[in-house]
Design a protein around this motif. Structure first.
Motif, PDB file in Angstrom:
ATOM      1  N   UNK A 103     103.478  97.852  45.926  1.00  0.00           N
ATOM      2  CA  UNK A 103     102.352  97.126  46.527  1.00  0.00           C
ATOM      3  C   UNK A 103     101.457  96.502  45.457  1.00  0.00           C
ATOM      4  N   UNK A 104     101.294  97.183  44.329  1.00  0.00           N
ATOM      5  CA  UNK A 104     100.442  96.656  43.251  1.00  0.00           C
ATOM      6  C   UNK A 104     101.018  95.398  42.614  1.00  0.00           C
ATOM      7  N   UNK A 105     102.327  95.244  42.617  1.00  0.00           N
ATOM      8  CA  UNK A 105     102.935  94.098  41.919  1.00  0.00           C
ATOM      9  C   UNK A 105     103.488  93.032  42.848  1.00  0.00           C
ATOM     10  N   UNK A 106     103.274  93.149  44.153  1.00  0.00           N
ATOM     11  CA  UNK A 106     103.893  92.240  45.112  1.00  0.00           C
ATOM     12  C   UNK A 106     103.321  90.815  45.062  1.00  0.00           C
ATOM     13  N   UNK A 107     102.090  90.657  44.559  1.00  0.00           N
ATOM     14  CA  UNK A 107     101.505  89.316  44.465  1.00  0.00           C
ATOM     15  C   UNK A 107     100.700  88.918  45.683  1.00  0.00           C
ATOM     16  N   UNK A 108     100.347  89.867  46.514  1.00  0.00           N
ATOM     17  CA  UNK A 108      99.552  89.608  47.710  1.00  0.00           C
ATOM     18  C   UNK A 108      98.304  90.490  47.619  1.00  0.00           C
ATOM     19  N   UNK A 109      97.110  89.867  47.646  1.00  0.00           N
ATOM     20  CA  UNK A 109      95.862  90.614  47.419  1.00  0.00           C
ATOM     21  C   UNK A 109      95.684  91.818  48.352  1.00  0.00           C
ATOM     22  N   UNK A 110      95.860  91.663  49.674  1.00  0.00           N
ATOM     23  CA  UNK A 110      95.699  92.831  50.545  1.00  0.00           C
ATOM     24  C   UNK A 110      96.693  93.948  50.222  1.00  0.00           C
ATOM     25  N   UNK A 111      97.941  93.576  49.894  1.00  0.00           N
ATOM     26  CA  UNK A 111      98.937  94.590  49.525  1.00  0.00           C
ATOM     27  C   UNK A 111      98.565  95.255  48.208  1.00  0.00           C
ATOM     28  N   UNK A 112      98.117  94.468  47.262  1.00  0.00           N
ATOM     29  CA  UNK A 112      97.693  95.012  45.983  1.00  0.00           C
ATOM     30  C   UNK A 112      96.565  96.018  46.161  1.00  0.00           C
ATOM     31  N   UNK A 113      95.641  95.716  47.073  1.00  0.00           N
ATOM     32  CA  UNK A 113      94.517  96.618  47.323  1.00  0.00           C
ATOM     33  C   UNK A 113      95.021  97.961  47.870  1.00  0.00           C
ATOM     34  N   UNK A 114      96.028  97.927  48.723  1.00  0.00           N
ATOM     35  CA  UNK A 114      96.591  99.178  49.234  1.00  0.00           C
ATOM     36  C   UNK A 114      97.195 100.011  48.124  1.00  0.00           C
ATOM     37  N   UNK A 115      97.645  99.347  47.067  1.00  0.00           N
ATOM     38  CA  UNK A 115      98.250 100.056  45.951  1.00  0.00           C
ATOM     39  C   UNK A 115      97.267 100.624  44.945  1.00  0.00           C
ATOM     40  N   UNK A 116      95.973 100.385  45.168  1.00  0.00           N
ATOM     41  CA  UNK A 116      94.995 100.899  44.197  1.00  0.00           C
ATOM     42  C   UNK A 116      94.321 102.161  44.681  1.00  0.00           C
TER      43      UNK A 116
END
Length: 116
Positions: A103-116
């Motif tokens: 999720x952190x590296x997918x390139x989609x801001x909402x997905x990246x946020x889930x990965x933090x």
């Protein structure tokens, strides 16, 4: 609702895939949120997630966890996972790590946020 999507996330691993709350045996989501609204949030308020399956279920759990934390409904989240898979789809700590890293590296801001 987000709660329905999370509780129905397990159906994807069983070939169900429906997020319709009419498929639930007992939908207590209104009661859960009523309790959360009636009681003041404290630093000790904790939600426990029994994460059963890897894949989509982990992502839907992370979405609900994000909502509960950012809306300050709870202060602490505890994930209950199996130490190793008893069945092929069982979620383990390594599955959480792989999902979060993805999720952190997918390139989609909402997905990246889930990965933090």
């Amino acid at each position: 609702s987000l709660f329905s999507a999370t509780t129905m996330g397990d159906k994807g691993g069983q070939g169900g895939g429906s997020s319709s709350s009419d498929k639930l045996i007992c939908d207590e989501s209104k009661r859960v949120f009523d309790v959360l609204e009636r009681h003041p949030v404290s630093k000790a308020r904790k939600a426990v997630f029994f994460t059963d399956n890897a894949g989509l279920e982990i992502v839907s759990d992370l979405m609900l966890i994000d909502f509960l934390l950012t809306s300050k409904q709870v202060a602490v989240i505890e994930l209950k996972l199996k130490p190793y898979p008893y069945f092929v789809s069982d979620a383990t700590p390594e599955d959480i790590k792989v999902t979060v890293d993805f999720l952190k590296q997918i390139g989609d801001k909402p997905c990246e946020r889930l990965g933090t």
